[in-house]
Design an enzyme around this catalytic site. Structure first.
Site, PDB file in Angstrom:
ATOM      1  N   LYS A  96       1.092  -0.902   0.262  1.00  0.00           N
ATOM      2  CA  LYS A  96      -0.001   0.089  -0.164  1.00  0.00           C
ATOM      3  C   LYS A  96       0.900   0.984   0.236  1.00  0.00           C
ATOM      4  O   LYS A  96       1.538   1.194   1.408  1.00  0.00           O
ATOM      5  CB  LYS A  96      -0.720   0.551   1.232  1.00  0.00           C
ATOM      6  N   LYS A 155       1.360   4.939   0.139  1.00  0.00           N
ATOM      7  CA  LYS A 155       1.379   6.771   0.034  1.00  0.00           C
ATOM      8  C   LYS A 155       1.859   7.883  -0.557  1.00  0.00           C
ATOM      9  O   LYS A 155       2.404   7.367  -1.315  1.00  0.00           O
ATOM     10  CB  LYS A 155       1.245   7.003   1.874  1.00  0.00           C
ATOM     11  N   ASP A 161     -12.015   6.474   2.439  1.00  0.00           N
ATOM     12  CA  ASP A 161     -12.145   5.576   3.572  1.00  0.00           C
ATOM     13  C   ASP A 161     -12.387   7.296   4.599  1.00  0.00           C
ATOM     14  O   ASP A 161     -13.170   6.869   5.127  1.00  0.00           O
ATOM     15  CB  ASP A 161     -10.199   5.462   4.068  1.00  0.00           C
ATOM     16  N   LYS A 208     -12.320   0.186   9.406  1.00  0.00           N
ATOM     17  CA  LYS A 208     -11.371   0.735  10.313  1.00  0.00           C
ATOM     18  C   LYS A 208     -12.458   0.579  11.679  1.00  0.00           C
ATOM     19  O   LYS A 208     -13.075   1.260  11.254  1.00  0.00           O
ATOM     20  CB  LYS A 208     -10.982   1.589  10.114  1.00  0.00           C
ATOM     21  N   CYS A 231      -7.063  -0.147   9.489  1.00  0.00           N
ATOM     22  CA  CYS A 231      -6.350   0.130  10.533  1.00  0.00           C
ATOM     23  C   CYS A 231      -5.347   1.710  10.821  1.00  0.00           C
ATOM     24  O   CYS A 231      -4.945   1.802   9.828  1.00  0.00           O
ATOM     25  CB  CYS A 231      -5.344  -1.271  11.398  1.00  0.00           C
ATOM     26  N   ASP A 283      -4.909  -4.543   4.863  1.00  0.00           N
ATOM     27  CA  ASP A 283      -4.100  -3.601   4.862  1.00  0.00           C
ATOM     28  C   ASP A 283      -4.640  -3.553   6.747  1.00  0.00           C
ATOM     29  O   ASP A 283      -4.642  -2.332   7.936  1.00  0.00           O
ATOM     30  CB  ASP A 283      -4.623  -1.912   4.474  1.00  0.00           C
ATOM     31  N   ASP A 301      -1.429  -4.234   8.719  1.00  0.00           N
ATOM     32  CA  ASP A 301       0.176  -4.004   9.273  1.00  0.00           C
ATOM     33  C   ASP A 301       0.349  -2.761  10.427  1.00  0.00           C
ATOM     34  O   ASP A 301       1.341  -2.192  10.392  1.00  0.00           O
ATOM     35  CB  ASP A 301       1.429  -3.573   7.726  1.00  0.00           C
TER      36      ASP A 301
END
Length: 343
Positions: A157, A159, A233, A254, A282, A304, A306
């Site tokens: 992922k 950014k 998101d 999330k 998360c 996702d 991590d």
């Protein structure tokens, strides 16, 4: 996926704020973080103890101290706590997440049944998790990519920030030609040609774009025919936001945004009925904060989780990742021995 309701006679036992250092720095378009403060709460029926953790949603103005105070206020009102009552008594956010997950965990201790069984879910299996490549210059992101790929992560992922992003993905793709890539703009693409950006990233093998526009500016997406699916998101916090989504093909659930596993399960059920795909994501968190989301990840399209992997150190009984697969553990949601109240 209908959440179980019974929680016995749980009451708040304690709530504390804890700090975890980040391994290096975690950088996105909004800035860099070198530590994360979480709120840990415990509930009890007088014999068994349930634990939950929440990470404040900082872009909503939440703080760990504020979350702890909100939990203490609810706990100080007396009476038994139930998950469904909690959804009406507290708004979505990290405080409710910590308390909701603690209630689930205590029920597992009280009944001797794991949470996945209580919730009517499948037994959790290892899931492939993304590893986040923090925002930086193309070569530094490529270096981080090589390290992640070499450690067995096949889903990355990345950014992004709205400027020079194509060069970042070119560098990442060169570093890991066979990796599966998703990108997260964190609301930074306002003013860009979204059609052109999505087409360019599709040509580079990206499979998903997360939150390109600021929350509340989603109307532009409804007029777009993107080359890639777009995931909400910041624009999708809890169940109440689903009906108003336009132009998205997926949502990122999330637990800290939703306010707990109970709400997250309801969101997943509603999203599926609407034809939306699901990412389970998360915040930065310890394994205690990640563990409940592993149950939700069992039926997600992208995982996702991590957040604990990015910390300098984690809790005892931390979740394990082997070759990019996140393995369920016994830290949360499983019956444990030696249940007693902590000091």
């Amino acid at each position: 996926m209908t959440p179980a309701l019974a929680t016995g006679t749980a009451r708040l036992h304690r709530v504390v704020v804890e700090r975890f250092d980040v391994a290096g720095a975690f950088t996105i378009s909004r800035g860099a973080k070198r530590h994360v403060d979480v709120v840990l709460c415990e509930v009890t029926d007088g014999v068994h103890v349930g634990r939950g953790e929440g990470t404040p949603i900082y872009y909503h103005g939440e703080t760990a101290e504020g979350c702890a105070a909100a939990i203490a206020e609810i706990g100080g009102q007396g009476g038994a706590l139930t998950r469904e009552e909690l959804r009406g008594a507290m708004p979505p956010g990290a405080a409710r997440n910590a308390l909701d997950c603690a209630l689930w965990d205590m029920e597992a201790q009280r009944t001797g049944r794991p949470v996945w069984d209580l919730a009517g879910l499948v037994r959790p299996e290892p899931v492939r998790t993304a590893y986040t490549i923090s925002l930086g210059e193309p070569e530094s992101m490529a270096e981080a990519t090589r390290a992640a790929w070499g450690s067995g992560f096949t889903l990355l992922k990345c950014k992004l920030t709205g400027e020079g992003d194509r060069m970042r993905i070119v560098a990442i793709r060169r570093a890991a030609p066979d990796a599966d890539l998703v990108v997260d703009a964190n609301e930074s693409w306002a003013g860009l040609d979204l059609g052109a950006e999505s087409a360019a990233l599709a040509d580079l093998g990206v499979s998903l774009i997360e939150q390109p526009l600021p929350a509340g500016a989603d109307e532009a997406l409804a007029r777009l025919a993107p080359a890639l699916p777009i995931c909400a998101d910041e624009s999708c916090q809890s169940l109440a936001d689903l009906d108003g989504l336009r132009g998205y093909q997926a949502i990122n659930i999330k637990l800290d945004k939703a306010g707990g596993l109970t709400e997250a399960l309801a969101m997943a059920h509603a999203a599926r009925s609407m034809g939306l795909r699901i990412m389970v994501g998360c915040m930065l968190a310890s394994s205690l904060g990640i563990a409940p989301a592993v149950l939700l990840a069992q039926f997600a399209d992208w995982v996702d989780l991590d957040g604990a992997l990015l910390l300098a150190s984690d809790r005892d009984q931390s979740l394990h990742v082997v070759d990019g697969l996140l393995h369920p553990g016994t830290l949360w949601g499983e019956p444990r021995n030696n249940q007693g109240l902590s000091a």
